[in-house]
Write an enzyme that holds these catalytic residues in place. Structure first.
Site, PDB file in Angstrom:
ATOM      1  CB  SER A  45      -7.065  11.041  -3.654  1.00  0.00           C
ATOM      2  OG  SER A  45      -6.104  12.020  -3.996  1.00  0.00           O
ATOM      3  CG  HIS A  90      -6.962  14.703  -1.687  1.00  0.00           C
ATOM      4  ND1 HIS A  90      -6.067  13.663  -1.711  1.00  0.00           N
ATOM      5  CD2 HIS A  90      -7.474  14.714  -0.426  1.00  0.00           C
ATOM      6  CE1 HIS A  90      -6.024  13.075  -0.535  1.00  0.00           C
ATOM      7  NE2 HIS A  90      -6.874  13.701   0.262  1.00  0.00           N
ATOM      8  CG  ASP A 135      -6.775  12.226   3.502  1.00  0.00           C
ATOM      9  OD1 ASP A 135      -6.964  12.091   4.723  1.00  0.00           O
ATOM     10  OD2 ASP A 135      -7.283  13.143   2.820  1.00  0.00           O
TER      11      ASP A 135
END
Length: 342
Positions: free
Chosen positions: A17, A44, A136
């Site tokens: 990310s 992401h 995540d």
């Protein structure tokens, strides 16, 4: 009955990310031309945007890299990159792209990719978590390890943003905690090493259900209530529906299927709180301005003290606004895990 033959790990799933582009370039550039496993990359990305990540990685290393396409066969020695607004999952030897419910506000979500790989490939998976904020990938990496796969985590001290690596290490035990510059050589070693089969339990009902939700897209009753699952008392930031706790480690789903980790949910509510405060500040500023205007218009008239009342109201609103403004400035700008479009 003959002994079961050893196998090799043939699927590497990588999650990144914020700060992850450079880490990905470093990892991919170190993979040799004869790398014998497929690589799936999930980062992401904002919906409705164009991503150049596949082109960046294709120019970076010796392996071909391209955007993932639904139904495409998974071939070794190829890097497949998740596309905006689609979860990147694995099927029976093919890639699966879906518009399943967002997870912690993200689609594509790293957890969705990792869980899918754990379900379809079990012990043949290597999961890699790189730079990023929040968590995540942590739950998905745990699913990979539970299914006999291997976890690799970028050293948090080496990551531009250490949140994701730290969360992953809090969820799984792994000896493979290395700098980005060392991950490529480690992966090449891991996927070439023969592995003896081991008896593993089947995927848990929760893992299968969450993977099914990611595949089946948003639908009414995607996550039906269950007597075995406790209501959390929290609401989904995406749809304002009630959240159900699906994992004691802090994983939540709403009836639509939106998923939230505890950390991501806290961050989302923090954003809602700040937005509410900003709306309150705007209302106070407007109230003070309007009250001052009315006080000025009535100044000097026989208005029964209305001018003084408006003046006092303007002063109270301005003082409250200044207190709120100082609080917001003292807190600094909120730095959430914004989607990245490399």
């Amino acid at each position: 009955m003959g002994a079961v033959s050893p196998f090799r790990r043939d699927l590497v799933v990588v999650g990144a990310s914020a700060g992850g582009v450079e880490a990905l370039r470093t990892v991919v550039s170190a993979l040799p031309p004869d790398f014998p496993a497929a690589v799936l990359v999930t980062m992401h990305l904002s919906a409705g945007t164009q991503s150049a990540l596949a082109q960046i990685l294709d120019r970076t290393g010796s392996l071909p890299a391209r955007p993932a396409r639904h139904g495409e066969p998974i071939e070794p020695g190829t890097v497949y990159v998740a596309t905006p607004d689609r979860h990147l999952l694995t099927g029976d030897g093919v890639l699966v792209l879906t518009q399943g419910p967002t997870e912690s506000g993200h689609r594509p979500a790293i957890n969705a990719t990792f869980r899918s790989a754990a379900v379809t490939h079990g012990p043949k998976v290597v999961g890699v978590v790189l730079s990023g904020v929040l968590d995540d990938g942590a739950a998905g990496l745990r699913a990979i390890v539970d299914r006999g796969g291997v976890a690799v985590v970028q050293d948090p001290a080496d990551a531009l943003y250490s949140g994701m690596p730290q969360s992953a290490l809090a969820s799984v035990d792994t000896e493979h905690v290395v700098r980005a510059g060392e991950i490529g050589a480690l992966l090449d070693k891991l996927v070439r090493m023969p592995v003896e089969p081991a008896e593993l339990p089947p995927p848990s009902d929760t893992l299968l259900l969450e993977d099914e939700i990611a595949r089946d897209s948003v639908r009414a009753g995607a996550f039906p209530p269950s007597d075995q699952l406790a209501g959390s008392g929290y609401t989904c930031p995406d749809c304002q529906g009630a959240l159900t706790e699906v994992d004691p480690a802090g994983q939540y789903r709403c009836r639509i299927g939106h998923a939230w980790s505890a950390e991501a949910l806290l961050s989302a509510h923090d954003g809602e709180f700040r937005f509410a405060l900003q709306k309150a500040l705007r209302a106070l500023d407007e109230k003070a301005g309007l009250a001052r205007k009315l006080a000025t218009q009535l100044s000097g008239r026989q208005a029964g003290g209305l001018s003084e009342r408006y003046t006092a109201s303007a002063r109270e609103a301005a003082e409250a606004a200044e207190t709120l403004r100082r609080f917001l400035v003292g807190q600094g700008e909120w730095a959430g895990d914004e989607a990245t479009t490399p």
